[in-house]
Scaffold this motif. Structure first.
Motif, short mmCIF file in Angstrom:
data_model
loop_
_atom_site.label_atom_id
_atom_site.label_comp_id
_atom_site.label_asym_id
_atom_site.label_seq_id
_atom_site.Cartn_x
_atom_site.Cartn_y
_atom_site.Cartn_z
N ALA A 1 10.15 52.03 5.83
CA ALA A 1 11.33 52.86 5.56
C ALA A 1 10.99 53.99 4.60
CB ALA A 1 12.46 51.99 4.98
N LEU A 2 10.15 53.69 3.60
CA LEU A 2 9.74 54.72 2.65
C LEU A 2 8.93 55.80 3.35
CD1 LEU A 2 9.42 55.78 -0.26
CD2 LEU A 2 7.48 54.22 -0.53
N GLU A 3 7.99 55.39 4.20
CA GLU A 3 7.17 56.36 4.93
C GLU A 3 8.02 57.18 5.89
OE1 GLU A 3 2.74 54.34 5.09
OE2 GLU A 3 4.23 53.67 6.56
N ALA A 4 9.00 56.53 6.53
CA ALA A 4 9.87 57.26 7.47
C ALA A 4 10.72 58.29 6.74
CB ALA A 4 10.77 56.27 8.21
N ARG A 5 11.21 57.92 5.56
CA ARG A 5 12.04 58.86 4.80
C ARG A 5 11.23 60.07 4.35
NH1 ARG A 5 13.31 59.42 -0.50
NH2 ARG A 5 12.32 57.47 -1.15
N LEU A 6 9.96 59.83 3.96
CA LEU A 6 9.10 60.92 3.50
C LEU A 6 8.47 61.70 4.66
CD1 LEU A 6 7.28 59.05 0.61
CD2 LEU A 6 9.03 60.81 0.35
N GLY A 7 8.40 61.05 5.84
CA GLY A 7 7.81 61.71 6.99
C GLY A 7 6.29 61.77 6.95
N VAL A 8 5.65 60.89 6.13
CA VAL A 8 4.19 60.86 6.04
C VAL A 8 3.74 59.40 5.95
CG1 VAL A 8 3.95 63.10 4.90
CG2 VAL A 8 4.21 61.04 3.52
N ARG A 9 2.48 59.17 6.29
CA ARG A 9 1.89 57.85 6.11
C ARG A 9 1.33 57.77 4.69
NH1 ARG A 9 0.03 53.77 9.27
NH2 ARG A 9 0.49 54.93 11.18
N LEU A 10 1.69 56.72 3.96
CA LEU A 10 1.24 56.55 2.58
C LEU A 10 0.03 55.63 2.47
CD1 LEU A 10 4.69 56.17 0.76
CD2 LEU A 10 3.24 58.20 0.88
N VAL A 11 -0.10 54.69 3.41
CA VAL A 11 -1.22 53.75 3.36
C VAL A 11 -1.85 53.60 4.73
CG1 VAL A 11 -0.19 52.42 1.45
CG2 VAL A 11 0.20 51.70 3.80
N ASN A 12 -3.13 53.30 4.72
CA ASN A 12 -3.84 52.90 5.93
C ASN A 12 -3.99 51.39 5.88
OD1 ASN A 12 -4.38 55.57 6.96
ND2 ASN A 12 -5.89 55.77 5.31
N ARG A 13 -3.53 50.71 6.93
CA ARG A 13 -3.55 49.25 6.92
C ARG A 13 -4.39 48.70 8.06
NH1 ARG A 13 2.74 48.63 7.07
NH2 ARG A 13 2.48 50.78 7.68
N THR A 14 -5.18 47.69 7.75
CA THR A 14 -5.84 46.88 8.77
C THR A 14 -5.42 45.44 8.51
OG1 THR A 14 -7.83 46.38 7.49
CG2 THR A 14 -7.82 48.45 8.72
N THR A 15 -5.91 44.51 9.30
CA THR A 15 -5.53 43.11 9.09
C THR A 15 -6.10 42.57 7.77
OG1 THR A 15 -7.45 42.45 10.39
CG2 THR A 15 -5.34 42.60 11.54
N ARG A 16 -7.14 43.23 7.26
CA ARG A 16 -7.79 42.69 6.06
C ARG A 16 -7.70 43.58 4.83
NH1 ARG A 16 -13.45 39.75 7.82
NH2 ARG A 16 -12.54 38.24 9.28
N SER A 17 -7.38 44.84 5.01
CA SER A 17 -7.41 45.73 3.85
C SER A 17 -6.29 46.75 3.89
CB SER A 17 -8.77 46.46 3.77
OG SER A 17 -8.91 47.32 4.88
N LEU A 18 -6.06 47.35 2.72
CA LEU A 18 -5.04 48.39 2.58
C LEU A 18 -5.61 49.47 1.68
CD1 LEU A 18 -1.29 47.84 1.82
CD2 LEU A 18 -2.65 49.27 0.29
N SER A 19 -5.52 50.72 2.10
CA SER A 19 -5.98 51.83 1.27
C SER A 19 -4.96 52.94 1.32
CB SER A 19 -7.35 52.34 1.76
OG SER A 19 -7.24 52.82 3.10
N LEU A 20 -4.92 53.75 0.27
CA LEU A 20 -3.94 54.83 0.20
C LEU A 20 -4.46 56.06 0.92
CD1 LEU A 20 -2.71 54.68 -3.51
CD2 LEU A 20 -1.89 53.41 -1.53
#
Length: 295
Positions: A33-52
């Motif tokens: 919801a936060l990303e949709a409101r801003l219209g941008v992707r904030l994090v890159n997600r995989t099954t094992r990791s998360l990066s900004l």
């Protein structure tokens, strides 16, 4: 903003969800919801990791500053309250934080039940402003001029060794003698490896030492010295009980080493929170009493 800062700090949506008692699907939905409101992707997600993403880094930097400003605003408005309350975020070094600061936080929490204390221990340097910590507890002076500091313990450093080691290998009479001794090296941050620096009669002297044992952990190297493996540099805070009992002896006492005074660092804001002032005063009173008890 608090949710996103938590996700970034913990590096995991699941961990952030547990921290604020959300289900993982609810945390995922909140981030989406936060990303949709801003219209941008904030994090890159995989099954094992998360990066900004770069946008996420920008959001984190501004959110951290804004949240700190909000806390400061609330503190300024409520300065008249006599009872400290609210969230206090403390950073300390690993070993000292675990063995000394954590028990003191326990005592502080009993005295001030309205203060919520979060303690994070790490030996890497932290940016208090960017990380949102209220204060950090460190031995030695930090180079960050944006911070204020209060010395809460004077703490000299000495060369020391066990009586058994000195009986087997002799007691050094000069700094040059150290080159032929087994020295235990405590690796710290970016210090030059195996270079020990001394002051003697207003002159600085550097000595290159060697030894078979080294570690970045202070308790480990102290244990090796107690076992008779060589000569070590440690602070009087760590050595006091061993010097009193005779398990360690000071070597070359006429040569002074840089001190390892204990400081509390805090962002240089004019209006320091009541809870932060109360905690710093609490630490100062404790260490003043500890110094008097130890003579």
């Amino acid at each position: 903003m608090q949710f996103f800062v938590l996700v970034a700090r913990l590096g995991s949506l699941a961990a952030a969800a547990r921290a604020i008692d959300l289900t993982p699907p609810a945390a995922t939905k909140r981030l989406a919801a936060l990303e949709a409101r801003l219209g941008v992707r904030l994090v890159n997600r995989t099954t094992r990791s998360l990066s900004l993403t770069s946008e996420g880094e920008t959001y984190l930097r501004h959110a951290t500053r804004i949240l700190a400003d909000v806390r400061e605003m609330e503190d300024v408005v409520s300065q008249g309250r006599a009872t400290p309350r609210g969230l206090l975020r403390v950073n300390a070094t690993l070993g000292f934080g675990r063995t000394v600061i954590a028990p003191l936080v326990s005592q502080f929490a009993q005295r001030y039940p309205d203060v919520e204390v979060q303690v994070e221990v790490t030996d890497r340097p932290v940016d208090l402003v960017e990380s949102g910590f209220d204060l950090a507890i460190r031995f030695g002076e930090l180079p960050d001029k944006r911070l204020n500091a209060r010395r809460i313990l004077s703490n000299r450093r000495f060369l020391c060794a066990s009586p058994g080691y000195l009986e087997r290998h002799g007691t050094p009479a000069t700094l040059a003698d150290l080159a032929s001794h087994r020295c235990i090296i405590h690796r710290q941050n970016d210090d030059a490896y195996g270079i020990w620096r001394f002051m003697h009669r207003d002159h600085s002297e550097a000595v290159k030492v060697h030894g078979a044992l080294s570690s970045n952990d202070g308790d480990i190297v102290l244990g090796w010295a107690l076992d008779g493996h060589g000569i070590l540099i440690r602070s009087e805070w760590d050595l006091a009980k061993y010097l009193d009992s005779g398990r360690l002896r000071v070597v070359l006492p006429e040569f002074r080493l840089p001190a390892a005074d204990l400081f509390v660092y805090y962002p240089s804001r004019r209006n320091q929170p009541v809870r932060a002032r109360a905690f710093i005063d609490f630490l100062a009173d404790h260490f003043k009493g500890a110094r008097q008890r130890h003579g």
